[in-house]
Design a protein around this motif. Sequence first.
Motif: not given
Ligand code: AQP
Length: 345
Positions: A13, A19, A21-22, A115, A148-149, A151-152, A196, A198, A207-211
């Motif tokens: 996205q 980051h 994790g991505n 979310k 994918v990570g 979380d998916q 898988t 982070v 979870k390490m996260s963008k938000s």
């Molecule tokens: N912490 C993570 N560890 C391993 N994999 C991760 N992914 C995301 N966070 C981690 C994997 O990165 C891919 C793209 O993710 P995305 O941008 O489509 O959506 P996301 O999972 O919503 O990313 P964030 O960083 O966690 O965003 P927010 O903060 O909005 O919740 C995917 O393959 C995902 O598994």
Amino acid sequence: MAAVAERVFSGVQPTGNLHLGNYLGAIKRFVELQNSHECIYCVVDLHAITVWQDPEELKRHTREVTAAFIACGIDPKAHIVFNQSQVSGHAELAWIFNCVARMGWLNRMTQFKEKAGKDRENVSVGLFAYPTLMAADILLYRATHVPVGEDQKQHLELTRDIAQKFNTDFAPSIAAYGHGEGYFPLTEPLIAGPATRVMSLRDGAKKMSKSDASDFSRINLTDDADAIAGKVRKAKTDPEPLPSEEEGLKGRPEAENLVGIYAALSDSSKAQVLKDFGGGQFSAFKAALVDLAVAKLGPIGADMQRLMNDVSAIDAILADGAARARALADQTIRDVKDIVGMVRA
Ligand code: AQP
């Protein structure tokens, strides 16, 4: 099942703050799979707008994810890189899948629950339907594998359920059109390796996260050496020395996270990292982790900045990828409309 060659699809996205994790959970794997598979990598801007995005920022982040793909080593000539909104088949197939998927299936999705939180009445309908769009992204190309990570994982299981139900609901029509017993493959997730999931550098349970509000919770792909060093040094740990075996990481999420990151960045395993650093203090391990992270991520960040200076070159990559993706997608949409019973007028 109709014969479908092995094909990889995945997406990221354009929501900013790409980051580590991505990178470790997804993009690094995307790069590795290029040698063995036909790959389609998508900047999923239709997914991004399930939560409000500033239009100018959305454009910048779309180009930034594209730059990250290229800087990490994805070859947009040998494979396909594009942004989702430019291929209308994603939205078309998602609608058909909205009519295949069941409310009960979507109600079980943990990412939606996380979310939406307590504000369920006020989130977009798109956020709820996110997993059917994700199924459409994958199955539009009849992809067989999705890196994918962790979380998916649940969304990939739903994708398989949708494919299975479509294949069953329309079995006679699928056979009549010569696609054998099933039109869509039952796609396999590729979730493997030491990183898988982070975790945040500030909290080993998150979870390490963008938000995440704290920038110290994550290492961004655009962080410079000083920022990386500062964040790793400040990363939460515990007072014990590192164990020598993986068993000793149980109940120590922050230690396990840093060891997993080191293992993934060095293409080794947690066991090997603990062989090398077990018994030592975190300070020495963190210093080695800083050197490794700067060596691996520094060139990626620098290349992303360089690529972002030439927006027209990035747009040309996206346009070329979209044209090639569209050709594949259009065929699927034609097939699906036939199978479902829509008259070609
Ligand atoms: N912490 C993570 N560890 C391993 N994999 C991760 N992914 C995301 N966070 C981690 C994997 O990165 C891919 C793209 O993710 P995305 O941008 O489509 O959506 P996301 O999972 O919503 O990313 P964030 O960083 O966690 O965003 P927010 O903060 O909005 O919740 C995917 O393959 C995902 O598994």
